[in-house]
Write a protein that holds these residues in place. Structure first.
Motif, mmCIF file in Angstrom:
data_model
loop_
_atom_site.group_PDB
_atom_site.id
_atom_site.type_symbol
_atom_site.label_atom_id
_atom_site.label_comp_id
_atom_site.label_asym_id
_atom_site.label_seq_id
_atom_site.Cartn_x
_atom_site.Cartn_y
_atom_site.Cartn_z
ATOM 1 N N TRP A 197 0.827 -1.209 0.000
ATOM 2 C CA TRP A 197 0.000 0.000 0.000
ATOM 3 C C TRP A 197 0.864 1.262 0.000
ATOM 4 C CZ3 TRP A 197 -4.726 0.474 -1.462
ATOM 5 C CH2 TRP A 197 -5.595 -0.611 -1.375
ATOM 6 N N THR A 198 2.035 1.204 0.611
ATOM 7 C CA THR A 198 2.969 2.331 0.534
ATOM 8 C C THR A 198 3.436 2.547 -0.897
ATOM 9 O OG1 THR A 198 3.704 1.825 2.788
ATOM 10 C CG2 THR A 198 5.123 3.243 1.442
ATOM 11 N N LEU A 199 3.688 1.434 -1.596
ATOM 12 C CA LEU A 199 4.102 1.542 -2.999
ATOM 13 C C LEU A 199 2.991 2.123 -3.868
ATOM 14 C CD1 LEU A 199 6.311 0.869 -5.086
ATOM 15 C CD2 LEU A 199 5.220 -1.370 -5.364
ATOM 16 N N ILE A 200 1.744 1.722 -3.601
ATOM 17 C CA ILE A 200 0.619 2.278 -4.363
ATOM 18 C C ILE A 200 0.476 3.774 -4.107
ATOM 19 C CG2 ILE A 200 -1.897 2.198 -4.618
ATOM 20 C CD1 ILE A 200 -1.742 -0.800 -4.030
ATOM 21 N N SER A 201 0.649 4.193 -2.859
ATOM 22 C CA SER A 201 0.580 5.629 -2.543
ATOM 23 C C SER A 201 1.698 6.403 -3.229
ATOM 24 C CB SER A 201 0.661 5.823 -1.026
ATOM 25 O OG SER A 201 -0.376 5.119 -0.369
ATOM 26 N N PHE A 202 2.880 5.804 -3.281
ATOM 27 C CA PHE A 202 4.003 6.450 -3.955
ATOM 28 C C PHE A 202 3.760 6.538 -5.454
ATOM 29 C CE2 PHE A 202 8.398 7.226 -5.137
ATOM 30 C CZ PHE A 202 8.842 8.016 -4.088
ATOM 31 N N CYS A 203 3.066 5.549 -6.011
ATOM 32 C CA CYS A 203 2.716 5.590 -7.433
ATOM 33 C C CYS A 203 1.793 6.767 -7.739
ATOM 34 C CB CYS A 203 2.059 4.272 -7.837
ATOM 35 S SG CYS A 203 1.570 4.180 -9.566
ATOM 36 N N LEU A 204 0.834 7.009 -6.859
ATOM 37 C CA LEU A 204 -0.029 8.179 -7.038
ATOM 38 C C LEU A 204 0.758 9.476 -6.940
ATOM 39 C CD1 LEU A 204 -3.120 7.030 -4.911
ATOM 40 C CD2 LEU A 204 -2.867 6.985 -7.404
ATOM 41 N N LEU A 205 1.756 9.503 -6.057
ATOM 42 C CA LEU A 205 2.605 10.685 -5.941
ATOM 43 C C LEU A 205 3.409 10.908 -7.225
ATOM 44 C CD1 LEU A 205 3.710 12.940 -4.091
ATOM 45 C CD2 LEU A 205 5.451 11.311 -3.318
ATOM 46 N N CYS A 206 3.871 9.828 -7.837
ATOM 47 C CA CYS A 206 4.604 9.943 -9.104
ATOM 48 C C CYS A 206 3.713 10.507 -10.205
ATOM 49 C CB CYS A 206 5.147 8.575 -9.519
ATOM 50 S SG CYS A 206 6.460 7.949 -8.464
ATOM 51 N N ALA A 207 2.433 10.094 -10.210
ATOM 52 C CA ALA A 207 1.514 10.599 -11.229
ATOM 53 C C ALA A 207 1.263 12.098 -11.059
ATOM 54 C CB ALA A 207 0.201 9.832 -11.159
ATOM 55 N N ILE A 208 1.369 12.595 -9.839
ATOM 56 C CA ILE A 208 1.129 14.021 -9.599
ATOM 57 C C ILE A 208 2.378 14.844 -9.885
ATOM 58 C CG2 ILE A 208 0.555 15.726 -7.832
ATOM 59 C CD1 ILE A 208 -1.155 13.569 -6.476
ATOM 60 N N LEU A 209 3.543 14.402 -9.390
ATOM 61 C CA LEU A 209 4.771 15.189 -9.532
ATOM 62 C C LEU A 209 5.377 15.086 -10.927
ATOM 63 C CD1 LEU A 209 6.483 14.456 -6.086
ATOM 64 C CD2 LEU A 209 5.127 16.448 -6.754
ATOM 65 N N ARG A 210 5.334 13.883 -11.523
ATOM 66 C CA ARG A 210 5.888 13.656 -12.867
ATOM 67 C C ARG A 210 7.361 14.074 -12.936
ATOM 68 N NH1 ARG A 210 2.200 12.315 -16.680
ATOM 69 N NH2 ARG A 210 -0.004 12.600 -16.133
ATOM 70 N N SER A 211 8.129 13.604 -11.992
ATOM 71 C CA SER A 211 9.562 13.876 -11.949
ATOM 72 C C SER A 211 10.331 12.587 -12.244
ATOM 73 C CB SER A 211 9.963 14.411 -10.574
ATOM 74 O OG SER A 211 11.357 14.520 -10.463
ATOM 75 N N GLN A 212 11.396 12.701 -13.019
ATOM 76 C CA GLN A 212 12.181 11.530 -13.371
ATOM 77 C C GLN A 212 12.839 10.903 -12.143
ATOM 78 O OE1 GLN A 212 15.238 12.285 -16.238
ATOM 79 N NE2 GLN A 212 15.900 10.138 -16.366
ATOM 80 N N TYR A 213 13.298 11.714 -11.228
ATOM 81 C CA TYR A 213 13.960 11.192 -10.031
ATOM 82 C C TYR A 213 12.962 10.473 -9.111
ATOM 83 C CZ TYR A 213 17.718 14.221 -11.636
ATOM 84 O OH TYR A 213 18.696 14.829 -12.397
ATOM 85 N N TYR A 215 10.338 8.914 -10.243
ATOM 86 C CA TYR A 215 10.089 7.652 -10.933
ATOM 87 C C TYR A 215 11.187 6.632 -10.623
ATOM 88 C CZ TYR A 215 6.378 9.740 -13.778
ATOM 89 O OH TYR A 215 5.212 10.336 -14.204
ATOM 90 N N ILE A 216 12.419 7.092 -10.563
ATOM 91 C CA ILE A 216 13.529 6.180 -10.263
ATOM 92 C C ILE A 216 13.404 5.620 -8.849
ATOM 93 C CG2 ILE A 216 16.030 6.064 -9.933
ATOM 94 C CD1 ILE A 216 16.338 8.049 -12.220
ATOM 95 N N VAL A 217 13.062 6.502 -7.888
ATOM 96 C CA VAL A 217 12.867 6.037 -6.507
ATOM 97 C C VAL A 217 11.710 5.040 -6.430
ATOM 98 C CG1 VAL A 217 12.275 6.773 -4.174
ATOM 99 C CG2 VAL A 217 13.854 8.146 -5.552
ATOM 100 N N TYR A 218 10.638 5.333 -7.180
ATOM 101 C CA TYR A 218 9.489 4.421 -7.203
ATOM 102 C C TYR A 218 9.877 3.055 -7.774
ATOM 103 C CZ TYR A 218 5.322 2.250 -9.188
ATOM 104 O OH TYR A 218 4.358 1.354 -9.561
ATOM 105 N N ALA A 219 10.662 3.048 -8.852
ATOM 106 C CA ALA A 219 11.080 1.779 -9.458
ATOM 107 C C ALA A 219 11.976 0.988 -8.505
ATOM 108 C CB ALA A 219 11.802 2.044 -10.776
ATOM 109 N N CYS A 220 12.862 1.662 -7.803
ATOM 110 C CA CYS A 220 13.726 0.968 -6.833
ATOM 111 C C CYS A 220 12.918 0.398 -5.677
ATOM 112 C CB CYS A 220 14.792 1.924 -6.314
ATOM 113 S SG CYS A 220 15.980 2.477 -7.556
ATOM 114 N N LEU A 221 11.990 1.200 -5.151
ATOM 115 C CA LEU A 221 11.151 0.729 -4.049
ATOM 116 C C LEU A 221 10.267 -0.439 -4.490
ATOM 117 C CD1 LEU A 221 10.114 1.125 -1.149
ATOM 118 C CD2 LEU A 221 8.467 2.793 -2.040
ATOM 119 N N GLY A 222 9.700 -0.352 -5.692
ATOM 120 C CA GLY A 222 8.876 -1.447 -6.196
ATOM 121 C C GLY A 222 9.667 -2.713 -6.415
ATOM 122 N N THR A 223 10.903 -2.589 -6.897
ATOM 123 C CA THR A 223 11.758 -3.773 -7.076
ATOM 124 C C THR A 223 12.018 -4.455 -5.746
ATOM 125 O OG1 THR A 223 12.810 -2.710 -8.980
ATOM 126 C CG2 THR A 223 13.964 -4.555 -7.975
#
Length: 278
Positions: A197-213, A215-223
């Motif tokens: 659920w933390t990862l899902i919340s971070f995904c929503l944050l990525c959709a709002i901010l739209r920052s490459q960095y 996205y990278i943090v999100y991909a690392c956390l999801g991995t």
């Protein structure tokens, strides 16, 4: 004096029956309802059941090994079909261009995947009854492969191949660790749910901010999260004395589905990470 309910029993005569010591292994038992009928009860030793218990434990080990073989054979077929579909989207130029101009296809396949996942997860009869379970799992694999192929069409073929290689190495390493490790990850079900659920919340944050960095943090956390899930699901399948929970041998289709979803999620996150870093 006469008795009201009947006469007294006759006295025991030693001359008629004899006075011998009893040395046998059976006794004469007289039924209380009828003194004239008698049955012999044998008080011999009970049979030995120790070998039967050993056979039961050996049978349980065989069942668990057969269950593991079914799961990984099914998973291997799923991955081969998925890789074939992805390669078709990568190297068939007409299909790749068609995917670029028809974005609705990716969303349709995503919806089909969600429906099939919910059906296989919630319906016990669907995932246990042969051949419905294999038909549903096959449809899910094809839909997932088409969705992954439509996503991979937007990346370079080299990046997709690197993501496939990285996913293979990570999955093999984590599977071997889950088989050999005595650390019980099956007790972390609640913690993994919170991380998801933390990862899902971070995904929503990525959709709002739209920052490459971001996205990278999100991909690392999801991995990291799906790597833990892969170890968790592997230990549920393997079972053993070091595991608190284990999966039923009847759930081989559901077990293969869990591992497949973990590996596919790792592939998507690694693909996104490689694409962002190139």
């Amino acid at each position: 004096m006469d008795q009201a309910n009947g006469a007294n029993p006759p006295p025991y005569n030693f001359q008629d029956h004899g006075q011998n010591n009893h040395t046998g292994m059976s006794y004469q038992v007289v039924h209380p309802a009828a003194q004239t009928s008698a049955q012999t009860v044998d008080f011999s030793l009970p049979p030995d059941y120790s070998s039967g218990l050993d056979d039961i434990g050996f049978s349980d080990s065989n069942i668990r090994r057969g269950f593991i073989k079914k799961v990984y054979f099914t998973l291997m077929l799923q991955l081969l079909v998925t890789v074939g579909i992805i390669c078709a989207f990568l190297y068939w130029s007409e299909l790749r261009v068609w995917t670029w101009h028809n974005k609705w296809f990716s969303y349709t396949m995503m919806a089909a995947v969600m429906v099939l996942v919910l059906a296989l997860s919630c319906c016990d009869n669907l995932r246990r009854q042969v051949p419905l379970n294999f038909i549903a799992l096959g449809l899910f694999t094809v839909a997932e492969g088409l969705m992954l192929g439509s996503v991979a069409a937007y990346f370079d073929a080299e990046a997709v191949l690197w993501a496939m290689l990285a996913t293979t190495l990570v999955s093999l390493a984590l599977s071997l660790f889950a088989f050999q490790s005595k650390w019980d990850f099956t007790m972390l079900n609640g913690s993994l749910w919170v991380l998801m659920w933390t990862l899902i919340s971070f995904c929503l944050l990525c959709a709002i901010l739209r920052s490459q960095y971001v996205y990278i943090v999100y991909a690392c956390l999801g991995t990291l999260v799906f790597s833990l899930y892969l170890v968790f699901d592997t230990q549920l399948i393997v079972g053993g004395k070091h595991r608190k929970y284990e999966m039923s041998p009847e759930e081989y289709v559901f077990a293969a589905l869990n591992l497949y979803v973990d590996i596919v999620s790792l592939f998507l996150l690694l693909l996104q990470l490689i694409g962002l870093c190139r």
